[in-house]
Scaffold this active site. Sequence first.
Site, PDB file in Angstrom:
ATOM      1  N   CYS A 150       0.794  -1.280   0.017  1.00  0.00           N
ATOM      2  CA  CYS A 150       0.158   0.075  -0.028  1.00  0.00           C
ATOM      3  C   CYS A 150       0.864   1.268   0.042  1.00  0.00           C
ATOM      4  O   CYS A 150       1.913   1.492   0.815  1.00  0.00           O
ATOM      5  CB  CYS A 150      -0.851   0.003   1.237  1.00  0.00           C
ATOM      6  SG  CYS A 150      -1.739   1.498   1.513  1.00  0.00           S
TER       7      CYS A 150
ATOM      8  N   CYS B 174      -3.154   7.575  -1.519  1.00  0.00           N
ATOM      9  CA  CYS B 174      -4.314   7.823  -2.329  1.00  0.00           C
ATOM     10  C   CYS B 174      -5.489   8.293  -1.448  1.00  0.00           C
ATOM     11  O   CYS B 174      -6.421   8.874  -2.055  1.00  0.00           O
ATOM     12  CB  CYS B 174      -5.004   6.360  -2.751  1.00  0.00           C
ATOM     13  SG  CYS B 174      -3.409   5.155  -3.346  1.00  0.00           S
TER      14      CYS B 174
ATOM     15  N   THR C 226      -4.008   5.028   7.503  1.00  0.00           N
ATOM     16  CA  THR C 226      -2.768   4.482   6.245  1.00  0.00           C
ATOM     17  C   THR C 226      -2.142   5.529   6.231  1.00  0.00           C
ATOM     18  O   THR C 226      -2.597   6.760   5.736  1.00  0.00           O
ATOM     19  CB  THR C 226      -3.526   4.104   5.092  1.00  0.00           C
ATOM     20  OG1 THR C 226      -4.378   3.118   5.632  1.00  0.00           O
ATOM     21  CG2 THR C 226      -2.648   3.707   4.239  1.00  0.00           C
TER      22      THR C 226
ATOM     23  N   GLU D 268      -0.346   1.471   9.274  1.00  0.00           N
ATOM     24  CA  GLU D 268      -1.489   2.059   9.932  1.00  0.00           C
ATOM     25  C   GLU D 268      -1.395   2.341  11.177  1.00  0.00           C
ATOM     26  O   GLU D 268      -0.448   1.742  12.026  1.00  0.00           O
ATOM     27  CB  GLU D 268      -2.857   0.989   9.851  1.00  0.00           C
ATOM     28  CG  GLU D 268      -3.365   0.931   8.440  1.00  0.00           C
ATOM     29  CD  GLU D 268      -2.470   0.021   7.659  1.00  0.00           C
ATOM     30  OE1 GLU D 268      -1.782  -0.963   8.243  1.00  0.00           O
ATOM     31  OE2 GLU D 268      -2.548   0.091   6.287  1.00  0.00           O
TER      32      GLU D 268
ATOM     33  N   HIS E 197     -12.448   5.858  -2.960  1.00  0.00           N
ATOM     34  CA  HIS E 197     -11.420   5.000  -2.432  1.00  0.00           C
ATOM     35  C   HIS E 197     -11.913   3.676  -2.838  1.00  0.00           C
ATOM     36  O   HIS E 197     -10.993   2.718  -2.919  1.00  0.00           O
ATOM     37  CB  HIS E 197     -11.412   5.189  -0.949  1.00  0.00           C
ATOM     38  CG  HIS E 197      -9.937   4.870  -0.414  1.00  0.00           C
ATOM     39  ND1 HIS E 197      -8.721   5.235  -0.853  1.00  0.00           N
ATOM     40  CD2 HIS E 197      -9.774   3.978   0.460  1.00  0.00           C
ATOM     41  CE1 HIS E 197      -7.695   4.872  -0.192  1.00  0.00           C
ATOM     42  NE2 HIS E 197      -8.282   3.869   0.514  1.00  0.00           N
TER      43      HIS E 197
ATOM     44  N   TYR F  96      -9.120   0.974  -5.220  1.00  0.00           N
ATOM     45  CA  TYR F  96      -8.932  -0.427  -5.023  1.00  0.00           C
ATOM     46  C   TYR F  96      -8.869  -1.421  -6.289  1.00  0.00           C
ATOM     47  O   TYR F  96      -8.500  -2.289  -6.318  1.00  0.00           O
ATOM     48  CB  TYR F  96      -9.887  -1.071  -3.918  1.00  0.00           C
ATOM     49  CG  TYR F  96      -9.551  -0.900  -2.490  1.00  0.00           C
ATOM     50  CD1 TYR F  96      -8.964   0.431  -2.108  1.00  0.00           C
ATOM     51  CD2 TYR F  96      -9.613  -1.653  -1.357  1.00  0.00           C
ATOM     52  CE1 TYR F  96      -8.624   0.668  -0.917  1.00  0.00           C
ATOM     53  CE2 TYR F  96      -9.472  -1.622  -0.031  1.00  0.00           C
ATOM     54  CZ  TYR F  96      -8.810   0.133   0.178  1.00  0.00           C
ATOM     55  OH  TYR F  96      -8.483  -0.058   1.385  1.00  0.00           O
TER      56      TYR F  96
ATOM     57  N   CYS G 143      -4.992  -0.225  -7.257  1.00  0.00           N
ATOM     58  CA  CYS G 143      -3.930  -0.716  -6.409  1.00  0.00           C
ATOM     59  C   CYS G 143      -3.772  -2.117  -6.111  1.00  0.00           C
ATOM     60  O   CYS G 143      -2.554  -2.869  -6.342  1.00  0.00           O
ATOM     61  CB  CYS G 143      -3.928  -0.006  -5.053  1.00  0.00           C
ATOM     62  SG  CYS G 143      -5.120  -0.539  -3.654  1.00  0.00           S
TER      63      CYS G 143
ATOM     64  N   GLU H   1      -7.047  -5.579   4.379  1.00  0.00           N
ATOM     65  CA  GLU H   1      -7.434  -4.329   3.898  1.00  0.00           C
ATOM     66  C   GLU H   1      -8.453  -4.316   2.740  1.00  0.00           C
ATOM     67  O   GLU H   1      -9.558  -3.252   2.316  1.00  0.00           O
ATOM     68  CB  GLU H   1      -6.409  -3.359   3.353  1.00  0.00           C
ATOM     69  CG  GLU H   1      -6.583  -1.930   3.132  1.00  0.00           C
ATOM     70  CD  GLU H   1      -5.725  -1.118   3.008  1.00  0.00           C
ATOM     71  OE1 GLU H   1      -4.577  -1.429   1.984  1.00  0.00           O
ATOM     72  OE2 GLU H   1      -5.413   0.059   3.479  1.00  0.00           O
TER      73      GLU H   1
END
Length: 482
Positions: A98, A102, A189, A255, A290, A294, A297, A445
């Site tokens: 990650c 973003c 994050t 995180e 978001h 996904y 990413c 996640e």
Amino acid sequence: MMTGEQYVESIRSMKTEIYMFGEKINSAADSPILRPSLNSVKATYDLAEKPEYEDLMTVTSHLTGKKINRFCHIHQSAEDLINKVKMQRLCGQKTAACFQRCVGMDAFNAIYSTTFEVDKKYNTPYFNNFKEYLKMVQEKDLTVDGAMTDPKGDRGLAPSQQSDPDLYLHVVERRADGVVVRGAKSHQTGISNSHEVIVMPTIAMRPEDKDYAISFAVPVDTKGIFMIVGRQSCDTRKLEGGKIDMGNSEFGGMEALVVFDNVFVPNDRIFLNGETDFSGVLVERFAGYHRQSYGGCKVGVGDVLIGAAALIADYNGAAKASHVKDKLIEMTHLNETLYSCGIACSAQGSKTESGNYLIDMLLANVCKQNVTRYPYEIARLAEDIAGGLMVTAPSEKDLRHEKLGPYVEKYLKGVDGVPTEYRLRVLRLIENLTLGAAAVGYRTESMHGAGSPQAQRIMIARQGNIAQKKDLAKAIAKIDKK
Ligand code: SF4
Ligand code: FE
């Protein structure tokens, strides 16, 4: 724009209050556990400097006309939305982790359109506040953490009904020059690798939750903010000195629980303050962006995992087996399905009143709902192909040991011509992605990030338009409309 090195120095020079294992950490840049996560964010700066990625990683600011990193951009077209997803796939491929930046980008775009609409209704100054803030972020090429998830306490109670009022971040004091806030944000994050944090409310709210409908941005090292870093599976392998057992020694994610202990926010950094009817709009838009993210990413990380599975099949001498080939096809099919959803919700994006582009909400939620499932199946197939050695292999220290090394070398070898070390490296990478530190990003996640599966199902129910589908069925079945 900053170079990767300038970014690292800028984070090192901050006074961010970070705690881990009960101790204070001076900087993420100098912590062996946090440094890989900083490197992932650094990659978003490094890639922007490479001519071959210029079109994906950089763009022209609609506010200043200057060249900026796409992570600081307000999407001006459906093509911008598509390029965002492509950029995220690229970053996932290059880091297998990650890369954290973003959340800020998604917050910018959600706040941009929402503040415009709040101002229109209430004559507030938020849109202008936000534009000025964003100009500064673009100019300095900052990394901004988007902070949404409150601890929430009793999930059955509204923010103002909680026995402890701090379980949702809220305004505790209103002054002429700003507000003071208290509360916390969970699972943040990249917060230790960020210059700034943008806080947003976490759910739709009622008028009695007024003090909780607050959005603002402050530097991460503002007085009163501190963070407690979350553990990751196998995190202390980063302290062992070797590289192989980490699986991915250069990159990672992080995180933390972030506490806001009476933090002052000046007026010009406030983007929502009591307009409860817009809290849900902001949450939905941020979550929508978001959920689109996904579809980029996780696909990039999936590319690395599929590649690792194919490599270990080669090293094991199993690449020609038809079931192995078929499993790689299945993994590719699942991964590209996720990408298709990310591209589709972008291509179907539309212009908001403020002028930026919003993804198709139904398709973005379908995208994320698939992400709650397919990476698990891709991980299962990778483990299947890898074989049990993925979780029983000895350590790097055994491989390097004077007496044990030759035995590890001899008995853990696969096909001729491939050193045992390569085999171990690939197995550790698969372990890292499916069970280790990176599994936070690739698996759990995928389940809970950008909202848990049920949150997408609620949105799918809302956007799915079953009534219209019933009409379609009635028309075909010749049932008179009543
Ligand atoms: Fe970006 Fe993906 Fe990490 Fe979210 S989970 S910050 S979209 S890399
Ligand atoms: Fe995430």
